[in-house]
Design an enzyme around this catalytic site. Structure first.
Site, short mmCIF file in Angstrom:
data_model
loop_
_atom_site.label_atom_id
_atom_site.label_comp_id
_atom_site.label_asym_id
_atom_site.label_seq_id
_atom_site.Cartn_x
_atom_site.Cartn_y
_atom_site.Cartn_z
N ILE A 97 0.90 -1.16 0.00
CA ILE A 97 0.00 0.00 0.00
C ILE A 97 0.94 1.20 0.00
O ILE A 97 1.68 1.41 0.96
CB ILE A 97 -0.92 0.07 1.24
CG1 ILE A 97 -1.94 -1.07 1.24
CG2 ILE A 97 -1.66 1.42 1.27
CD1 ILE A 97 -2.89 -1.06 2.44
N TYR A 98 0.93 1.95 -1.08
CA TYR A 98 1.79 3.13 -1.20
C TYR A 98 0.98 4.31 -1.69
O TYR A 98 0.09 4.15 -2.54
CB TYR A 98 2.95 2.87 -2.17
CG TYR A 98 4.03 2.02 -1.57
CD1 TYR A 98 4.95 2.56 -0.69
CD2 TYR A 98 4.12 0.67 -1.86
CE1 TYR A 98 5.95 1.78 -0.13
CE2 TYR A 98 5.11 -0.12 -1.30
CZ TYR A 98 6.02 0.45 -0.44
OH TYR A 98 7.00 -0.33 0.14
N GLY A 109 -4.85 5.76 2.35
CA GLY A 109 -4.32 4.45 2.73
C GLY A 109 -5.40 3.59 3.36
O GLY A 109 -5.47 2.37 3.13
N ASN A 136 10.00 1.37 9.26
CA ASN A 136 8.93 2.18 8.66
C ASN A 136 7.87 2.42 9.74
O ASN A 136 6.82 1.80 9.77
CB ASN A 136 8.34 1.47 7.44
CG ASN A 136 7.36 2.33 6.68
OD1 ASN A 136 6.92 3.38 7.16
ND2 ASN A 136 7.01 1.90 5.49
N TYR A 143 -0.72 -0.09 10.64
CA TYR A 143 -1.18 -1.48 10.72
C TYR A 143 -1.56 -1.88 12.14
O TYR A 143 -2.54 -2.59 12.33
CB TYR A 143 -0.15 -2.43 10.12
CG TYR A 143 -0.03 -2.24 8.62
CD1 TYR A 143 -1.14 -2.42 7.80
CD2 TYR A 143 1.15 -1.83 8.03
CE1 TYR A 143 -1.07 -2.22 6.43
CE2 TYR A 143 1.23 -1.62 6.66
CZ TYR A 143 0.12 -1.82 5.87
OH TYR A 143 0.19 -1.61 4.51
N LYS A 145 -2.80 0.16 14.37
CA LYS A 145 -4.09 0.83 14.56
C LYS A 145 -5.22 0.03 13.93
O LYS A 145 -6.34 0.01 14.43
CB LYS A 145 -4.03 2.24 13.94
CG LYS A 145 -5.34 3.02 14.02
CD LYS A 145 -5.27 4.31 13.24
CE LYS A 145 -5.60 3.97 11.81
NZ LYS A 145 -5.83 5.05 10.91
#
Length: 180
Positions: A97-98, A109, A136, A143, A145
């Site tokens: 996911i970018y 996102g 990162n 993730y 969260k």
């Protein structure tokens, strides 16, 4: 903000995918990695041949996040044999996911993430998993969260730099999300 549209990437979109892939990866990691390693990865990881093979793999899917027709981010998911780690054939992997940096913090996102979850639920996957670079911190917070928990590690090669990704997963039970 205008409405974001999530749309499946087709082989006809390869140039757009190559551009958004290289741009977003560079924006995310160029400041914290050696220039030569970034150049090598951007060239090989987003080559037309590699992307064409990924797009033609029936167990992989790409989706764009589009704003006024312009790609501002993308998602790549894998199932079955396309998963980067051979864990469980009934799992779904979020490989990427970018987003363009200008759209960080604007829920784009989350829209891409939700698309992956919706597909996992449709496929009745037992869980969703991913690998995220241990340095990162922004992605790790995202993730966590969203209910992902670490369960292992794997190596990721960026040029001549071997980096460690944390593997994280979120269980899906009875076709509903369950934080594991």
């Amino acid at each position: 903000m205008e409405q974001i549209i999530i749309e499946r990437v087709t082989p006809a979109d390869i140039k757009k995918l190559q551009e958004i892939g290289r741009t977003t990866f560079s924006e995310a990691f160029a400041d914290v990695n050696a220039e030569e390693n970034m150049k090598d990865y951007l060239e090989k990881g987003f080559s037309e041949e590699k992307l064409k093979a990924e797009l033609n793999n029936q167990d992989s899917q790409f989706y764009f996040a589009l704003l006024e027709g312009k790609a501002i981010g993308y998602l790549k998911i894998n199932i079955g044999q396309a998963q980067t780690e051979k864990l469980n054939l009934d799992a779904l992997e979020i490989e990427r996911i970018y987003l363009l940096k200008a759209f960080y913090g604007q829920k784009v996102g989350q829209l891409l993430y939700q698309k992956a979850i919706d597909i996992a639920l449709e496929l009745q996957a037992s869980y969703v998993w991913l690998g995220v670079w241990e340095e990162n911190y922004r992605a790790l917070r995202f993730y966590k969260k969203n209910g992902f928990t670490p369960f292992g590690k794997h190596k990721f090669r960026l040029g001549d730099d071997e980096q460690t990704d944390l593997m994280m997963k979120k269980a899906l039970v009875d076709n509903e999300l369950k934080v594991s």
